[in-house]
Write a protein that holds these residues in place. Structure first.
Motif, PDB file in Angstrom:
ATOM      1  N   LEU A  81       1.056  -1.287   0.166  1.00 41.95           N
ATOM      2  CA  LEU A  81      -0.002  -0.159  -0.062  1.00 41.95           C
ATOM      3  C   LEU A  81       0.748   1.201   0.016  1.00 41.95           C
ATOM      4  O   LEU A  81       1.521   1.466   1.021  1.00 41.95           O
ATOM      5  N   PRO A  82       0.859   2.150  -0.994  1.00 39.10           N
ATOM      6  CA  PRO A  82       1.790   3.388  -1.111  1.00 39.10           C
ATOM      7  C   PRO A  82       1.672   4.128   0.077  1.00 39.10           C
ATOM      8  O   PRO A  82       2.713   4.694   0.781  1.00 39.10           O
ATOM      9  N   THR A  83       0.523   4.231   0.710  1.00 41.54           N
ATOM     10  CA  THR A  83       0.397   4.891   1.824  1.00 41.54           C
ATOM     11  C   THR A  83       1.016   4.505   3.355  1.00 41.54           C
ATOM     12  O   THR A  83       1.438   5.239   4.091  1.00 41.54           O
ATOM     13  N   LYS A  84       1.512   3.192   3.225  1.00 41.09           N
ATOM     14  CA  LYS A  84       2.149   2.501   4.209  1.00 41.09           C
ATOM     15  C   LYS A  84       3.772   2.323   4.017  1.00 41.09           C
ATOM     16  O   LYS A  84       4.445   1.803   4.800  1.00 41.09           O
TER      17      LYS A  84
ATOM     18  N   TRP B 250     -11.297   1.811  -3.594  1.00 38.36           N
ATOM     19  CA  TRP B 250      -9.949   2.402  -2.809  1.00 38.36           C
ATOM     20  C   TRP B 250      -9.906   1.770  -1.382  1.00 38.36           C
ATOM     21  O   TRP B 250     -11.070   1.407  -0.863  1.00 38.36           O
ATOM     22  N   THR B 251      -8.777   1.838  -0.573  1.00 36.70           N
ATOM     23  CA  THR B 251      -8.525   1.408   0.446  1.00 36.70           C
ATOM     24  C   THR B 251      -7.460   2.015   1.237  1.00 36.70           C
ATOM     25  O   THR B 251      -6.763   2.537   0.838  1.00 36.70           O
ATOM     26  N   LEU B 252      -7.557   2.135   2.645  1.00 35.34           N
ATOM     27  CA  LEU B 252      -6.684   2.856   3.505  1.00 35.34           C
ATOM     28  C   LEU B 252      -5.528   1.819   4.090  1.00 35.34           C
ATOM     29  O   LEU B 252      -4.465   1.939   4.033  1.00 35.34           O
ATOM     30  N   ASN B 253      -6.233   0.533   4.523  1.00 30.87           N
ATOM     31  CA  ASN B 253      -5.538  -0.291   5.368  1.00 30.87           C
ATOM     32  C   ASN B 253      -5.425  -1.587   4.592  1.00 30.87           C
ATOM     33  O   ASN B 253      -5.111  -2.704   5.114  1.00 30.87           O
ATOM     34  N   GLY B 254      -5.933  -1.940   3.489  1.00 26.24           N
ATOM     35  CA  GLY B 254      -6.183  -2.953   2.511  1.00 26.24           C
ATOM     36  C   GLY B 254      -7.820  -3.382   2.735  1.00 26.24           C
ATOM     37  O   GLY B 254      -8.457  -3.297   3.729  1.00 26.24           O
ATOM     38  N   PRO B 255      -8.201  -4.355   2.064  1.00 28.33           N
ATOM     39  CA  PRO B 255      -9.474  -4.594   1.671  1.00 28.33           C
ATOM     40  C   PRO B 255     -10.202  -5.570   2.794  1.00 28.33           C
ATOM     41  O   PRO B 255     -11.276  -5.908   2.910  1.00 28.33           O
ATOM     42  N   TYR B 256      -9.353  -6.352   3.486  1.00 32.87           N
ATOM     43  CA  TYR B 256      -9.779  -6.826   4.964  1.00 32.87           C
ATOM     44  C   TYR B 256     -10.358  -6.018   5.815  1.00 32.87           C
ATOM     45  O   TYR B 256     -11.117  -6.407   6.598  1.00 32.87           O
ATOM     46  N   LEU B 257      -9.736  -4.835   5.641  1.00 28.87           N
ATOM     47  CA  LEU B 257     -10.264  -3.864   6.834  1.00 28.87           C
ATOM     48  C   LEU B 257     -11.039  -2.783   6.499  1.00 28.87           C
ATOM     49  O   LEU B 257     -11.799  -2.187   7.224  1.00 28.87           O
ATOM     50  N   ASP B 258     -10.756  -2.086   5.515  1.00 33.76           N
ATOM     51  CA  ASP B 258     -11.654  -1.201   4.848  1.00 33.76           C
ATOM     52  C   ASP B 258     -11.478  -1.061   3.496  1.00 33.76           C
ATOM     53  O   ASP B 258     -10.699  -1.175   2.790  1.00 33.76           O
TER      54      ASP B 258
END
Lengths: 264, 210
Positions: free
Chosen positions: A128-131, B74-82
């Motif tokens: 994930l680019p944000t991480k 779109w995802t922030l922490n990955g599709p398993y989480l959001d």
């Protein structure tokens, strides 16, 4: 909805392993391994052991799984005894006074989703680019902090382990494949079983996942095992491979190096 | 082997591919995510909607084989989480997800004359048929303006095959016979609360492009 197809998509490109044992750990940037007077809660290990059938499907075996879990709990207890901290291993979800088994189960399931996310995004190339460059950067949130407050423990350790062993049919298939080479027809290599495991340390004061280690063992030869967690020795080996040497995070390592070089 | 454990096994096999006897490895496949910068209007889906993210997000690259071109995740922490999904102008007679022609349980197609409860039912079917949800609860369905039109807001939660409760909100409207929808879906514990303010900011920022 993207969650739907990911397992299948990754499974389709999963690579069969040669005979090997590998671990790789990632830590929160500021993580330093617990030392001294810490209190560690070890959650009930999430274990599945199965038999790889001739066709390649893995069939879970309840008896093997129970044996392996008991061996892993014993190995964890022995391993943590030498660490100096106060350790408590939960072999049942209802064994913490004042904390409901549902609360423990919910936290375990959330951790499972978080662990899957770490495995996917930190180890499988789906970065994930944000991480990027931010260490682990995953949390169990307020639920973990509440557990810490209710129990007085500093850390929770989660362990997930899968092990699979080729059954006789699969071994026979491989023997036939190799035998075929002598008459000029080599059947494709069907591969054996293998272990996938991860251990994850959560700071119960912040809820953050501060350290994560994965272990992968595999054998191309059906019937050859790279560790067997159904035996006490194999379980101890897995626990040692996963938890034997916790590395500090990048920033903590730099601080340690700077402090060491400043010393006369 | 469950889907979740299969995923982990596969992920680990890929990530630790140095000891693989077959070539390739994680790096060779590349990440399927691109960075979404904060504060910049981004065109989503097939280009019929624009949103602005209040912070950096990860945009899933779409596949011409599996994805519906009006839908983007779109995802922030990955599709398993959001996950936040954008459906930008889905036309009549199209599905929210690509399905096998012969699939036993089909997600219904969107119809231009669908009412808000019918779209809500469509979303529930999507989760039950393709999302692996074993329980789905509607928490609320109410009118809400979206993209300058009379729209709706659906709040729901669902229990999935991995035994994790997830919570979601869909804000949408049918405009000129096409479906415009934004959906946020995240683990009920911690992650929903973490991403909901971003979702609301993006709903407020949404603009329809003709």
């Amino acid at each position: 909805m993207r969650r739907v197809g990911m397992g299948a998509a990754l499974a389709a490109v999963a690579l069969s392993l040669g005979g090997c044992v590998q671990t790789r750990q990632i830590a929160d940037l500021q993580f330093t391994p617990p030392q001294g007077d810490y209190k560690l809660l070890v959650m009930r290990p999430d274990v599945t052991v199965g038999s790889v059938k001739a066709g390649g499907l893995t069939e879970p075996r309840a008896d093997w799984t129970e044996t392996a879990r008991a061996n892993l709990v014993a190995a964890l207890r022995a391993q943590q005894a030498g660490r100096g901290g106060e350790t408590r291993i939960l072999d049942r979800r209802d064994s913490i006074a004042g904390v409901s088994p549902e609360t423990v189960a919910d936290l375990e399931r959330l951790h499972s989703a978080v662990g899957n996310s770490i495995a996917l995004h930190k180890f499988a190339g789906a970065e994930l680019p944000t991480k990027r460059g931010r260490g682990l950067d995953y949390t169990l949130g307020e639920d973990a902090v509440k557990l810490g407050r209710a129990t007085g423990y500093d850390y929770a350790l989660f362990l997930h382990a899968e092990d699979a062993f080729a059954d006789q049919g699969r071994v026979a298939l491989q023997v036939l494949g190799i035998a075929g080479c002598f008459i000029g027809f080599c059947a494709p290599n069907v591969g054996g079983g293998g272990q996938s495991a991860y251990a994850s340390l959560v700071d119960l004061r912040t809820g953050e996942v501060v350290w994560f280690n994965v272990l992968q063992t595999g054998s191309q030869v059906a019937g050859i095992k790279m560790g067997d967690i159904r035996t006490p020795a194999g379980a101890a080996q897995m626990v040692d491979r996963l938890l034997g040497r916790m590395k500090p995070g990048r920033d903590a390592r730099r601080l340690q190096a700077a402090a060491a070089s400043a010393r006369p | 082997m469950t889907r979740a454990s299969l995923l982990v096994a596969s992920a680990l096999a890929l990530g630790l591919s140095a000891c693989s006897s077959v070539g390739g490895g994680a790096g060779g496949f590349g990440s399927p995510y691109a960075l979404v910068r904060a504060g910049q209007p981004i065109t989503v889906g097939s280009g019929a909607m624009q949103v602005t993210a209040p912070r950096e997000w990860n945009r899933t690259e779409r596949s011409v084989f599996n994805d519906v071109r009006w839908v983007e995740d779109w995802t922030l922490n990955g599709p398993y989480l959001d996950t936040i999904s954008f459906i930008a102008g889905l036309p009549n007679d199209k599905r929210l997800i690509r399905q096998e022609y012969k699939a036993d349980r089909q997600v219904p197609k969107f119809r231009s004359d669908m009412t808000a409860p019918e779209v809500a039912s469509l979303i529930e079917t999507l989760y039950r048929v393709e999302g692996g949800s074993v329980d789905f609860r509607t928490l609320g369905l109410a009118p809400r303006p979206f993209l300058g039109s009379n729209g709706f807001q659906l709040d729901y939660e669902h229990l999935d095959g991995d035994e994790v409760w997830r919570k979601g909100r869909a804000v949408g409207a049918v405009i000129d016979g096409k479906l415009y929808l934004m959906m946020v879906d995240a683990a009920r514990s911690h992650y929903y609360a973490q991403v909901l303010p971003d979702f609301e900011a993006m709903v407020r920022s949404a603009v329809r492009r003709k």
